[in-house]
Design a protein around this motif. Structure first.
Motif, PDB file in Angstrom:
ATOM      1  N   ASN A  17      20.842  20.733 -24.028  1.00 27.37           N
ATOM      2  CA  ASN A  17      20.316  20.037 -22.845  1.00 27.37           C
ATOM      3  C   ASN A  17      18.898  19.555 -23.105  1.00 27.37           C
ATOM      4  OD1 ASN A  17      19.507  22.916 -22.777  1.00 27.37           O
ATOM      5  ND2 ASN A  17      18.442  22.323 -20.896  1.00 27.37           N
ATOM      6  N   ALA A  18      18.495  18.496 -22.399  1.00 28.00           N
ATOM      7  CA  ALA A  18      17.087  18.101 -22.374  1.00 28.00           C
ATOM      8  C   ALA A  18      16.401  18.913 -21.278  1.00 28.00           C
ATOM      9  CB  ALA A  18      16.953  16.613 -22.092  1.00 28.00           C
ATOM     10  N   ALA A  19      15.154  19.289 -21.522  1.00 23.46           N
ATOM     11  CA  ALA A  19      14.427  20.085 -20.535  1.00 23.46           C
ATOM     12  C   ALA A  19      14.465  19.402 -19.174  1.00 23.46           C
ATOM     13  CB  ALA A  19      12.983  20.298 -20.969  1.00 23.46           C
ATOM     14  N   GLY A  20      14.717  20.192 -18.162  1.00 20.80           N
ATOM     15  CA  GLY A  20      14.765  19.673 -16.799  1.00 20.80           C
ATOM     16  C   GLY A  20      16.168  19.505 -16.266  1.00 20.80           C
ATOM     17  N   VAL A  21      17.145  19.404 -17.174  1.00 21.37           N
ATOM     18  CA  VAL A  21      18.517  19.149 -16.745  1.00 21.37           C
ATOM     19  C   VAL A  21      19.375  20.398 -16.983  1.00 21.37           C
ATOM     20  CG1 VAL A  21      20.507  17.625 -16.971  1.00 21.37           C
ATOM     21  CG2 VAL A  21      18.199  16.732 -17.361  1.00 21.37           C
ATOM     22  N   VAL A  22      20.017  20.881 -15.917  1.00 23.29           N
ATOM     23  CA  VAL A  22      20.878  22.073 -15.961  1.00 23.29           C
ATOM     24  C   VAL A  22      20.158  23.242 -16.652  1.00 23.29           C
ATOM     25  CG1 VAL A  22      23.219  22.928 -16.372  1.00 23.29           C
ATOM     26  CG2 VAL A  22      22.855  20.497 -16.111  1.00 23.29           C
ATOM     27  N   ARG A  58      14.616  12.566  -4.828  1.00 24.83           N
ATOM     28  CA  ARG A  58      13.720  12.557  -5.989  1.00 24.83           C
ATOM     29  C   ARG A  58      14.454  12.319  -7.304  1.00 24.83           C
ATOM     30  NH1 ARG A  58      12.030  19.049  -5.684  1.00 24.83           N
ATOM     31  NH2 ARG A  58      14.053  19.848  -6.305  1.00 24.83           N
ATOM     32  N   TYR A  59      15.767  12.060  -7.208  1.00 20.56           N
ATOM     33  CA  TYR A  59      16.592  11.742  -8.385  1.00 20.56           C
ATOM     34  C   TYR A  59      17.623  10.712  -7.957  1.00 20.56           C
ATOM     35  CZ  TYR A  59      20.401  12.240 -11.781  1.00 20.56           C
ATOM     36  OH  TYR A  59      21.397  11.992 -12.694  1.00 20.56           O
ATOM     37  N   HIS A  60      17.846   9.695  -8.799  1.00 25.06           N
ATOM     38  CA  HIS A  60      18.776   8.629  -8.435  1.00 25.06           C
ATOM     39  C   HIS A  60      19.468   8.104  -9.679  1.00 25.06           C
ATOM     40  CE1 HIS A  60      20.202   5.076  -6.147  1.00 25.06           C
ATOM     41  NE2 HIS A  60      19.956   4.420  -7.255  1.00 25.06           N
ATOM     42  N   GLU A  61      20.795   7.933  -9.566  1.00 24.39           N
ATOM     43  CA  GLU A  61      21.547   7.304 -10.657  1.00 24.39           C
ATOM     44  C   GLU A  61      21.742   5.834 -10.342  1.00 24.39           C
ATOM     45  OE1 GLU A  61      25.063   9.765 -10.803  1.00 24.39           O
ATOM     46  OE2 GLU A  61      23.887  11.503 -11.452  1.00 24.39           O
ATOM     47  N   LEU A  62      21.363   4.974 -11.280  1.00 20.62           N
ATOM     48  CA  LEU A  62      21.523   3.543 -11.062  1.00 20.62           C
ATOM     49  C   LEU A  62      23.007   3.211 -10.917  1.00 20.62           C
ATOM     50  CD1 LEU A  62      18.622   3.778 -12.323  1.00 20.62           C
ATOM     51  CD2 LEU A  62      18.950   1.445 -13.085  1.00 20.62           C
ATOM     52  N   SER A  71      11.716  11.732  -9.920  1.00 17.97           N
ATOM     53  CA  SER A  71      10.359  12.237  -9.742  1.00 17.97           C
ATOM     54  C   SER A  71      10.471  13.628  -9.125  1.00 17.97           C
ATOM     55  CB  SER A  71       9.524  11.317  -8.847  1.00 17.97           C
ATOM     56  OG  SER A  71       8.203  11.826  -8.767  1.00 17.97           O
ATOM     57  N   MET A  72      10.979  14.541  -9.948  1.00 19.14           N
ATOM     58  CA  MET A  72      11.251  15.891  -9.463  1.00 19.14           C
ATOM     59  C   MET A  72       9.957  16.621  -9.103  1.00 19.14           C
ATOM     60  SD  MET A  72      14.493  15.738  -9.700  1.00 19.14           S
ATOM     61  CE  MET A  72      15.003  17.417  -9.379  1.00 19.14           C
ATOM     62  N   PRO A 130       5.623  12.991 -16.274  1.00 18.11           N
ATOM     63  CA  PRO A 130       5.014  11.864 -15.570  1.00 18.11           C
ATOM     64  C   PRO A 130       4.997  12.003 -14.049  1.00 18.11           C
ATOM     65  CG  PRO A 130       7.285  11.330 -16.082  1.00 18.11           C
ATOM     66  CD  PRO A 130       7.065  12.767 -16.517  1.00 18.11           C
ATOM     67  N   ASN A 131       5.466  13.129 -13.530  1.00 16.77           N
ATOM     68  CA  ASN A 131       5.827  13.137 -12.111  1.00 16.77           C
ATOM     69  C   ASN A 131       4.982  13.999 -11.192  1.00 16.77           C
ATOM     70  OD1 ASN A 131       7.884  11.394 -12.738  1.00 16.77           O
ATOM     71  ND2 ASN A 131       9.423  13.006 -12.911  1.00 16.77           N
TER      72      ASN A 131
END
Ligand code: DHB
Length: 310
Positions: A17-22, A58-62, A71-72, A130-131
């Motif tokens: 995983n990338a940090a921040g996800v699950v 604060r999270y959106h899927e295009l 922007s968590m 960045p958030n």
């Protein structure tokens, strides 16, 4: 043979995983470790104390599938929670403990605690969030980055790497690599999200996330070219003792393969993990294996960094 090695740690799979996800709660971290197709797990970046993060949405899927914006605001359970997790977890897989202090002192304080603890995994120092309103992405300030790393390596002896934001200029690749090469880093992870993008809803003409007036970190397919450029440019400039983790725009086995061609030792999945769930790792590894078989490679070592130029 889809393995890698960083700082003496063996990874039996190259995906995580990338940090921040699950990876915010112990259940989420457990679910990444439990996959038969991950080589490791990285924690949500810890701050000294628990943070609820920014307001929602604060999270959106295009809707066009091109990516995500978030922007968590560093929602996390706090340093002690992750310290408990990473020191008590029984697992054969290496654990990356990600830390993201909101100041140099917060980072140093957390790293002192890790140094003094029995933690025996790898640390990912996040210099690229960045958030948090009012807090710049540290690694865009080269002087501060060098100062932090100088202080860190004055006492820190465990394997440590940095998570970088994307750079967009060749001179910036040169500058950051020159600084990073001064330190005994175990790895460099590129890229974090492309900071402060803006997505607009077509129906309502409004921003899609609430914090910071709609500005947020962009991930997914729209950042792949930038991610590959950063992995490639840093691999070409960093000392061979510094391993690379490639992150950004991975939705297929082909994307994983391209990160490895650019020099990635491990490859992380962020947006697509959020969208697809843990089963993404099995799909990606099988797609990657099919590519290697078709091309006649027996090992990723034959591919890593072997991007051809014309
Ligand atoms: C957050 C986002 C990041 O890209 C990061 O590196 C750390 C935290 C967040 O908004 O929670």
């Amino acid at each position: 043979n889809l393995t890698a090695n960083i700082a003496g740690f063996n990874f039996d799979h190259i995906l995580l995983n990338a940090a921040g996800v699950v990876c915010q709660t112990s259940d989420e971290l457990d679910s990444v470790l439990a996959s038969d197709y991950t080589g490791a797990v990285v924690t949500k970046s810890a701050t000294p104390s628990l943070r609820p993060g920014n307001v929602s949405p604060r999270y959106h899927e295009l809707t066009n599938g091109l990516g995500t914006i978030n922007s968590m605001g560093l929602p996390n359970e706090g340093f002690a929670y992750y310290m408990d997790y990473v020191t008590q977890k029984q697992t054969d897989k290496p654990i990356f403990f990600s830390v993201a202090g909101l100041s140099k002192q917060e980072n140093l304080d957390m790293l002192h605690k890790i140094e003094e603890s029995k933690f025996n995994g790898l640390v990912e120092l996040n210099l690229s969030c960045p958030n948090v309103p009012g807090k710049p992405q540290t690694a865009y300030d080269f002087e501060t980055t060098e100062e932090i790393l100088t202080e860190v390596f004055s006492f820190f002896t465990k394997p440590l790497g940095v998570k970088l934001p994307p750079y967009f200029d060749i001179v910036h690749f040169d500058n950051i690599a020159n600084i990073l090469n001064k330190f005994p880093l175990a790895f460099v992870n590129a890229i974090n999200s492309i900071g402060n993008g803006l997505v607009i809803d077509e129906e309502t003409d409004t921003v899609v996330i609430k914090p910071k007036g709609g500005f947020g970190g962009v991930g997914g397919p729209i950042v792949k070219a930038t991610a590959l450029a950063n992995v490639r440019a840093l691999r070409q400039r960093l000392s061979p003792t510094i391993k690379m983790i490639g992150t950004g725009g991975v939705t297929s086995g082909r994307d994983v393969y391209e990160h490895v061609l650019c020099g990635a030792d491990l490859v992380e999945v962020g947006s697509q993990l959020a969208i697809e769930g843990i089963s993404v790792f099995e799909r990606l590894e099988k797609e990657l294996t099919a590519i290697l078989t078709e091309k006649g490679y027996n090992s990723l070592d034959e591919v890593r960094g072997q991007l051809k130029i014309i």
